[in-house]
Design an enzyme around this catalytic site. Structure first.
Site, PDB file in Angstrom:
ATOM      1  N   ASP A  91     -28.929   5.943  75.244  1.00 30.93           N
ATOM      2  CA  ASP A  91     -27.608   7.018  73.955  1.00 30.93           C
ATOM      3  C   ASP A  91     -28.127   6.670  73.326  1.00 30.93           C
ATOM      4  O   ASP A  91     -27.192   6.587  72.134  1.00 30.93           O
ATOM      5  CB  ASP A  91     -26.696   6.159  74.776  1.00 30.93           C
ATOM      6  CG  ASP A  91     -26.276   4.810  75.441  1.00 30.93           C
ATOM      7  OD1 ASP A  91     -27.346   4.607  74.671  1.00 30.93           O
ATOM      8  OD2 ASP A  91     -25.473   4.344  74.684  1.00 30.93           O
ATOM      9  N   SER A  92     -29.089   5.808  73.111  1.00 28.10           N
ATOM     10  CA  SER A  92     -29.580   6.009  71.396  1.00 28.10           C
ATOM     11  C   SER A  92     -29.443   7.476  70.552  1.00 28.10           C
ATOM     12  O   SER A  92     -29.456   7.558  69.307  1.00 28.10           O
ATOM     13  CB  SER A  92     -30.759   5.476  71.592  1.00 28.10           C
ATOM     14  OG  SER A  92     -31.534   5.733  72.535  1.00 28.10           O
ATOM     15  N   ASP A 129     -28.944   7.869  80.808  1.00 30.94           N
ATOM     16  CA  ASP A 129     -27.935   6.561  80.338  1.00 30.94           C
ATOM     17  C   ASP A 129     -26.579   6.761  80.470  1.00 30.94           C
ATOM     18  O   ASP A 129     -26.238   8.122  80.337  1.00 30.94           O
ATOM     19  CB  ASP A 129     -27.646   6.667  78.177  1.00 30.94           C
ATOM     20  CG  ASP A 129     -28.748   4.365  78.312  1.00 30.94           C
ATOM     21  OD1 ASP A 129     -28.616   3.759  79.205  1.00 30.94           O
ATOM     22  OD2 ASP A 129     -29.021   4.317  77.399  1.00 30.94           O
ATOM     23  N   LYS A 163     -29.062   4.792  83.815  1.00 28.69           N
ATOM     24  CA  LYS A 163     -28.834   3.259  83.222  1.00 28.69           C
ATOM     25  C   LYS A 163     -26.980   2.893  83.330  1.00 28.69           C
ATOM     26  O   LYS A 163     -26.784   3.908  82.396  1.00 28.69           O
ATOM     27  CB  LYS A 163     -30.013   3.578  81.678  1.00 28.69           C
ATOM     28  CG  LYS A 163     -30.036   1.935  80.992  1.00 28.69           C
ATOM     29  CD  LYS A 163     -30.923   2.089  81.046  1.00 28.69           C
ATOM     30  CE  LYS A 163     -30.625   2.251  79.100  1.00 28.69           C
ATOM     31  NZ  LYS A 163     -29.496   1.549  78.333  1.00 28.69           N
ATOM     32  N   GLU A 194     -25.149  -0.860  81.716  1.00 25.23           N
ATOM     33  CA  GLU A 194     -24.957  -1.899  80.258  1.00 25.23           C
ATOM     34  C   GLU A 194     -24.438  -2.787  81.219  1.00 25.23           C
ATOM     35  O   GLU A 194     -24.059  -2.636  81.342  1.00 25.23           O
ATOM     36  CB  GLU A 194     -24.940  -1.583  78.916  1.00 25.23           C
ATOM     37  CG  GLU A 194     -26.135  -0.909  78.594  1.00 25.23           C
ATOM     38  CD  GLU A 194     -25.797  -0.122  77.161  1.00 25.23           C
ATOM     39  OE1 GLU A 194     -25.218  -1.381  76.593  1.00 25.23           O
ATOM     40  OE2 GLU A 194     -26.533   0.252  75.993  1.00 25.23           O
ATOM     41  N   GLU A 233     -33.449  -6.058  77.233  1.00 21.26           N
ATOM     42  CA  GLU A 233     -33.587  -6.049  75.424  1.00 21.26           C
ATOM     43  C   GLU A 233     -33.384  -6.512  74.444  1.00 21.26           C
ATOM     44  O   GLU A 233     -31.709  -7.686  74.569  1.00 21.26           O
ATOM     45  CB  GLU A 233     -32.645  -4.728  74.872  1.00 21.26           C
ATOM     46  CG  GLU A 233     -32.500  -4.207  73.528  1.00 21.26           C
ATOM     47  CD  GLU A 233     -32.006  -2.667  73.569  1.00 21.26           C
ATOM     48  OE1 GLU A 233     -31.300  -1.998  73.609  1.00 21.26           O
ATOM     49  OE2 GLU A 233     -32.260  -2.455  71.937  1.00 21.26           O
TER      50      GLU A 233
HETATM   51  O1  KIV Z   1     -29.991   4.234  74.707  1.00 27.77           O
HETATM   52  C1  KIV Z   1     -31.613   3.514  73.950  1.00 27.77           C
HETATM   53  O2  KIV Z   1     -32.680   3.806  73.602  1.00 27.77           O
HETATM   54  C2  KIV Z   1     -31.787   2.702  75.214  1.00 27.77           C
HETATM   55  C3  KIV Z   1     -32.781   1.818  74.701  1.00 27.77           C
HETATM   56  C4  KIV Z   1     -33.570   0.868  73.821  1.00 27.77           C
HETATM   57  C5  KIV Z   1     -33.315   0.700  76.404  1.00 27.77           C
HETATM   58  O3  KIV Z   1     -31.068   2.258  76.108  1.00 27.77           O
END
Ligand code: KIV
Length: 322
Positions: free
Chosen positions: A63-64, A102, A132, A134, A199
């Protein structure tokens, strides 16, 4: 697609050497054998294809992307539909690596039923092999695993909690914090998570957690003792327009490469140095004869070769009819 790009140019190469597809069990086996897991984020077809062909084991459609691709201030704004769109593009590119998507902020924070339905979309509609999430959401991890959706957990600095944390800060710096994080990691693993991203935690804490788990840990800003490492692709190649965090190592300067290529192109266009005659299409000799004959009569047929080489002077309609 440009006219010159062959159709095989947009599908993953099939001629390269045979490979073994990376699966979730394969990652667990890598941990058992002490083989480091390489992971990177990717958000689109071309980069995902290069990353996959370079042999990276796990591609995370992180989600970055909200920040590095869409220009948002943090990761909170990206939607399920946007994440699905990018996951599909990555999926089309990747043959070997494990593709993890994500789940964005808000897509798994309500009811378990809604969260499972959203996660299933990533697998069913976009081809993700795991999602993924969190935080130590053990009930949800259990429900997703029961629904056959493999889960990668994410603990420590969890960017979707930016407002609760009051910024992006290294987590678990105290003895109590470290112990709490370790308990959370073990609970996440017991609930069925197949891997765990750690992280922004002290190296020693990540090392202790890694040693205490059967599932692989993948670190970012968590030191070298995790079972694998992940970075944001744009950090790796200097496409983030900001000073890098301490844990980032830049392996290339794509910003400089792109800037210089684009400036060079602009200069060539401005000086009529692009395109050259060799980069232009030409009439066939027969079509050129016909064109010249109809335009100038027989008297100029000897000049055909010369005129063909000046076909930039002919308008597009004449060229396309040839
Ligand atoms: O969204 C992302 O890029 C991440 C990584 C930093 C693990 O969650």
């Amino acid at each position: 697609m440009s006219l010159t790009q062959s159709s095989t140019g947009v599908t993953p190469s099939s001629s390269s050497s045979p490979f073994t597809k990376v699966t979730m069990p394969a990652l667990a086996e890598m941990k058992r054998q002490g083989k480091p897991i390489s992971a990177l984020t990717a958000y689109d077809y071309s980069i995902a294809r290069l990353v996959d062909e370079a042999g990276i084991d796990l591609l995370l459609v992180g989600d970055s992307l909200a920040m590095v691709v869409l220009g948002h201030e943090n990761t909170l704004a990206v939607t399920v539909d946007e994440m699905l769109h990018h996951t599909r593009a990555v999926r089309r590119a990747v043959r070997r690596a494990l593709v993890v998507a994500d789940m964005p902020f808000g897509s798994y924070h309500g009811s378990t039923a809604d969260a499972v339905a959203n996660a299933v979309r990533f697998v069913k509609e976009a081809g993700a092999e795991a999602v993924k999430i969190e935080g130590a959401r053990v009930d949800l991890i259990r429900a997703l695993t029961l629904a056959e959706v493999p889960v990668v957990g994410h603990l420590g600095l969890t960017p979707q909690s930016v407002h609760r944390m009051g910024g992006y800060r290294v987590q678990a710096r105290s003895t109590e914090g470290a112990e709490e994080l370790k308990l959370e990691a073990q609970a996440v693993a017991r609930a069925g998570a197949a891997a765990l991203v750690l992280e922004g935690v002290p190296r020693e804490v990540a090392a202790a957690i890694t040693a205490s788990l059967d599932i692989p840990t993948i670190g970012i800003g968590a030191g070298p003792d995790c079972d694998g490492q992940i970075l944001v692709f744009h950090d790796l190649v200097n496409l983030t327009f900001a000073p890098p965090a301490k844990f980032v190592r830049r392996y290339g300067d794509a910003a400089e490469l792109i800037r210089s290529a684009v400036e060079h192109y602009r200069e060539d266009v401005e000086h009529r140095a692009f395109p050259s005659d060799a980069e232009s299409y030409h009439l066939s000799a027969a079509a050129a004869r016909k064109t010249v004959q109809s335009e100038f009569g027989d008297s100029r047929l000897d000049d055909v070769d010369a005129i063909v080489n000046q076909d930039a002077l002919l308008d597009w309609e004449e060229i396309s009819q040839a």
